[in-house]
Design a protein around this motif. Structure first.
Motif, PDB file in Angstrom:
ATOM      1  N   HIS A 148       0.810  -1.219   0.000  1.00 26.31           N
ATOM      2  CA  HIS A 148       0.000   0.000   0.000  1.00 26.31           C
ATOM      3  C   HIS A 148       0.840   1.264   0.000  1.00 26.31           C
ATOM      4  N   ALA A 149       2.091   1.167   0.494  1.00 27.23           N
ATOM      5  CA  ALA A 149       2.901   2.373   0.664  1.00 27.23           C
ATOM      6  C   ALA A 149       3.441   2.897  -0.660  1.00 27.23           C
ATOM      7  N   GLN A 150       3.403   2.075  -1.696  1.00 25.33           N
ATOM      8  CA  GLN A 150       3.881   2.466  -3.010  1.00 25.33           C
ATOM      9  C   GLN A 150       5.330   2.949  -2.973  1.00 25.33           C
ATOM     10  N   VAL A 151       6.159   2.235  -2.259  1.00 22.87           N
ATOM     11  CA  VAL A 151       7.586   2.519  -2.318  1.00 22.87           C
ATOM     12  C   VAL A 151       8.267   1.320  -2.955  1.00 22.87           C
ATOM     13  N   SER A 152       9.230   1.590  -3.839  1.00 23.09           N
ATOM     14  CA  SER A 152       9.872   0.473  -4.511  1.00 23.09           C
ATOM     15  C   SER A 152      11.096  -0.004  -3.739  1.00 23.09           C
ATOM     16  N   LYS A 153      11.702   0.899  -2.992  1.00 26.13           N
ATOM     17  CA  LYS A 153      12.827   0.451  -2.167  1.00 26.13           C
ATOM     18  C   LYS A 153      12.957   1.380  -0.982  1.00 26.13           C
ATOM     19  N   CYS A 154      13.667   0.894   0.023  1.00 30.20           N
ATOM     20  CA  CYS A 154      13.950   1.816   1.109  1.00 30.20           C
ATOM     21  C   CYS A 154      15.429   1.741   1.426  1.00 30.20           C
ATOM     22  N   GLU A 155      16.041   2.917   1.481  1.00 29.02           N
ATOM     23  CA  GLU A 155      17.498   3.005   1.442  1.00 29.02           C
ATOM     24  C   GLU A 155      18.150   2.809   2.805  1.00 29.02           C
ATOM     25  N   ASN A 156      17.466   3.209   3.866  1.00 32.98           N
ATOM     26  CA  ASN A 156      18.108   3.105   5.180  1.00 32.98           C
ATOM     27  C   ASN A 156      17.060   2.887   6.257  1.00 32.98           C
ATOM     28  N   VAL A 157      17.557   2.676   7.450  1.00 30.39           N
ATOM     29  CA  VAL A 157      16.658   2.299   8.541  1.00 30.39           C
ATOM     30  C   VAL A 157      15.703   3.444   8.880  1.00 30.39           C
ATOM     31  N   LYS A 158      16.149   4.683   8.662  1.00 26.73           N
ATOM     32  CA  LYS A 158      15.256   5.807   8.959  1.00 26.73           C
ATOM     33  C   LYS A 158      14.053   5.808   8.018  1.00 26.73           C
ATOM     34  N   GLU A 159      14.338   5.552   6.728  1.00 33.09           N
ATOM     35  CA  GLU A 159      13.223   5.475   5.773  1.00 33.09           C
ATOM     36  C   GLU A 159      12.267   4.352   6.149  1.00 33.09           C
ATOM     37  N   ALA A 160      12.844   3.219   6.545  1.00 32.47           N
ATOM     38  CA  ALA A 160      12.004   2.078   6.931  1.00 32.47           C
ATOM     39  C   ALA A 160      11.112   2.459   8.112  1.00 32.47           C
ATOM     40  N   LEU A 161      11.668   3.203   9.074  1.00 27.67           N
ATOM     41  CA  LEU A 161      10.864   3.604  10.231  1.00 27.67           C
ATOM     42  C   LEU A 161       9.819   4.649   9.858  1.00 27.67           C
ATOM     43  N   GLN A 162      10.152   5.489   8.864  1.00 25.03           N
ATOM     44  CA  GLN A 162       9.145   6.453   8.408  1.00 25.03           C
ATOM     45  C   GLN A 162       7.955   5.733   7.784  1.00 25.03           C
ATOM     46  N   ILE A 163       8.246   4.695   6.989  1.00 26.88           N
ATOM     47  CA  ILE A 163       7.154   3.914   6.414  1.00 26.88           C
ATOM     48  C   ILE A 163       6.371   3.238   7.542  1.00 26.88           C
ATOM     49  N   THR A 164       7.086   2.712   8.522  1.00 29.79           N
ATOM     50  CA  THR A 164       6.428   2.043   9.652  1.00 29.79           C
ATOM     51  C   THR A 164       5.460   2.977  10.366  1.00 29.79           C
ATOM     52  N   THR A 165       5.924   4.205  10.654  1.00 31.65           N
ATOM     53  CA  THR A 165       5.057   5.099  11.422  1.00 31.65           C
ATOM     54  C   THR A 165       3.953   5.691  10.560  1.00 31.65           C
ATOM     55  N   LYS A 166       4.340   6.185   9.361  1.00 29.78           N
ATOM     56  CA  LYS A 166       3.346   6.925   8.570  1.00 29.78           C
ATOM     57  C   LYS A 166       2.353   6.026   7.863  1.00 29.78           C
ATOM     58  N   VAL A 167       2.777   4.833   7.465  1.00 29.14           N
ATOM     59  CA  VAL A 167       1.845   3.944   6.784  1.00 29.14           C
ATOM     60  C   VAL A 167       1.431   2.793   7.694  1.00 29.14           C
ATOM     61  N   GLY A 168       2.412   2.095   8.279  1.00 26.64           N
ATOM     62  CA  GLY A 168       2.120   0.895   9.063  1.00 26.64           C
ATOM     63  C   GLY A 168       1.205   1.152  10.253  1.00 26.64           C
ATOM     64  N   PHE A 169       1.645   2.022  11.149  1.00 24.38           N
ATOM     65  CA  PHE A 169       0.842   2.308  12.343  1.00 24.38           C
ATOM     66  C   PHE A 169      -0.497   2.934  11.974  1.00 24.38           C
ATOM     67  N   ARG A 170      -0.458   3.810  10.972  1.00 21.42           N
ATOM     68  CA  ARG A 170      -1.688   4.493  10.561  1.00 21.42           C
ATOM     69  C   ARG A 170      -2.697   3.490  10.027  1.00 21.42           C
ATOM     70  N   MET A 171      -2.199   2.562   9.224  1.00 23.80           N
ATOM     71  CA  MET A 171      -3.073   1.591   8.569  1.00 23.80           C
ATOM     72  C   MET A 171      -3.612   0.572   9.570  1.00 23.80           C
ATOM     73  N   MET A 172      -2.767   0.151  10.513  1.00 21.66           N
ATOM     74  CA  MET A 172      -3.145  -0.951  11.386  1.00 21.66           C
ATOM     75  C   MET A 172      -3.796  -0.482  12.689  1.00 21.66           C
ATOM     76  N   LEU A 173      -3.343   0.632  13.252  1.00 20.26           N
ATOM     77  CA  LEU A 173      -3.843   1.052  14.557  1.00 20.26           C
ATOM     78  C   LEU A 173      -4.470   2.438  14.532  1.00 20.26           C
ATOM     79  N   ASN A 174      -4.447   3.093  13.359  1.00 18.37           N
ATOM     80  CA  ASN A 174      -4.965   4.459  13.238  1.00 18.37           C
ATOM     81  C   ASN A 174      -4.288   5.423  14.212  1.00 18.37           C
TER      82      ASN A 174
END
Lengths: 186, 137
Positions: free
Chosen positions: A68-94
């Motif tokens: 759902h995040a429409q990212v093709s790659k993530c370059e570093n751990v910070k980007e991965a955490l940004q996806i986690t917070t902005k998409v993951g947490f939002r999608m799963m726990l609102n």
């Protein structure tokens, strides 16, 4: 439209998903923890099991979030955490935790005032060592492991323990290397 | 013939094994024995080589599409290392959307099945059904 594409992706993913009542989640998780506390005298064992279960969830939920995040790659751990917070947490726990960096580049802090898992929970004094929502830390560890980042996530503040907010400290241990030789050896 | 001119869809695990192949167009392509398994693994290696050949190491996505006179291949590699690709007629369009749909179906009907063991072949009637029903495949 939101200017941040990740935030927009999280918003869209939340809108597109079927929802159930949050009580179902908090009661189910509450019963799970209750049973674990009954089964294991040692609170550390309970914390370890909830984290391990979270890790399994993280490994399964990772592709769901990324598709759902429409990212093709993530370059570093910070980007991965940004996806986690902005998409993951939002999608799963609102909820959308604030991701803060610290002077140490390997340490990140996720803070969120509301936690749907523990909004109705009061922890009795004899269980003071329980990391009630440890499953969330496990999810972060499991999901990032799949993206080849080994991290250690732990609660440092919890509202159920009297803190004003929930805080998870994420420590980046190492990148799990991907080598072409791995592919040819398997 | 598929409405979107898709011939077949393939999924390769992060370790390079073919975990899923489905012929959409009806007639089976490459039906002989272990051919699909071998070709799937070889394609995975080609993909790895193509991204390793990049002059800027670690940043290249690797093969995105391959075009021939008779068909084309479009690939999607997820950040988790799964490689999806579709074979399609040369005039097929919007294959990126098809691949995104495939990834979402995979996440929904394979990843969320608690009895699916990661990196093992996908044998799911529900996943097959959803693929055939999808408007993008």
């Amino acid at each position: 439209m939101n200017s941040d594409p990740l935030q927009q992706a999280g918003e869209n993913a939340w809108q597109d998903t079927k929802h159930v009542h949050s009580s179902l989640l908090s009661i189910t998780y509450g019963c799970l923890v209750e049973q674990l506390v009954k089964d294991f005298a040692d609170i550390e064992a309970v914390n370890e099991i909830t984290k391990r279960m979270g890790s399994f969830i993280g490994k399964r939920v990772c592709d769901d979030v990324l598709s759902h995040a429409q990212v093709s790659k993530c370059e570093n751990v910070k980007e991965a955490l940004q996806i986690t917070t902005k998409v993951g947490f939002r999608m799963m726990l609102n909820i959308q935790p604030t991701l803060t960096t610290t002077p140490d580049p390997k340490i990140f802090v996720l803070s969120f005032p509301e936690n749907p898992l523990s909004s109705n929970v009061e922890i009795p004094t004899e269980l003071n060592d329980i990391a009630y929502s440890n499953i969330i830390c496990g999810v972060i560890e499991g999901a990032l492991e799949l993206l080849r980042y080994e991290v250690k996530a732990d609660f440092v503040k919890e509202v159920v323990k009297g803190d004003h907010t929930n805080e998870i400290r994420v420590e980046h241990i190492r990148d799990i290397p991907e080598q072409i030789s791995d592919i040819f050896e398997t | 013939m598929s409405k979107n001119f898709i011939i077949s869809v393939w999924i390769i695990s992060p370790s390079g094994g073919l975990i899923y192949k489905k012929d959409i167009a009806g007639q089976s392509t490459l039906a002989r024995g272990n051919d699909p398994l071998e070709l799937g693994s070889l394609f995975h290696s080609q993909y790895a080589i193509s991204s390793a050949l990049s002059p800027l190491p670690g940043t290249s996505s690797g093969i995105e599409s391959v075009e021939t006179d008779d068909f084309r291949i479009q690939c999607l590699r997820t950040p988790t290392g799964i490689l999806f690709f579709v074979l399609a007629e040369p005039h097929a369009t919007n294959l990126e959307r098809t691949l995104k749909e495939l990834y979402e179906l995979f996440a929904d009907y394979v990843g969320k099945n608690p009895f699916y063991v990661p990196n093992q072949p996908i044998k799911s009637a529900l996943f097959d059904k959803k693929i055939l029903e999808s408007p993008f495949i």
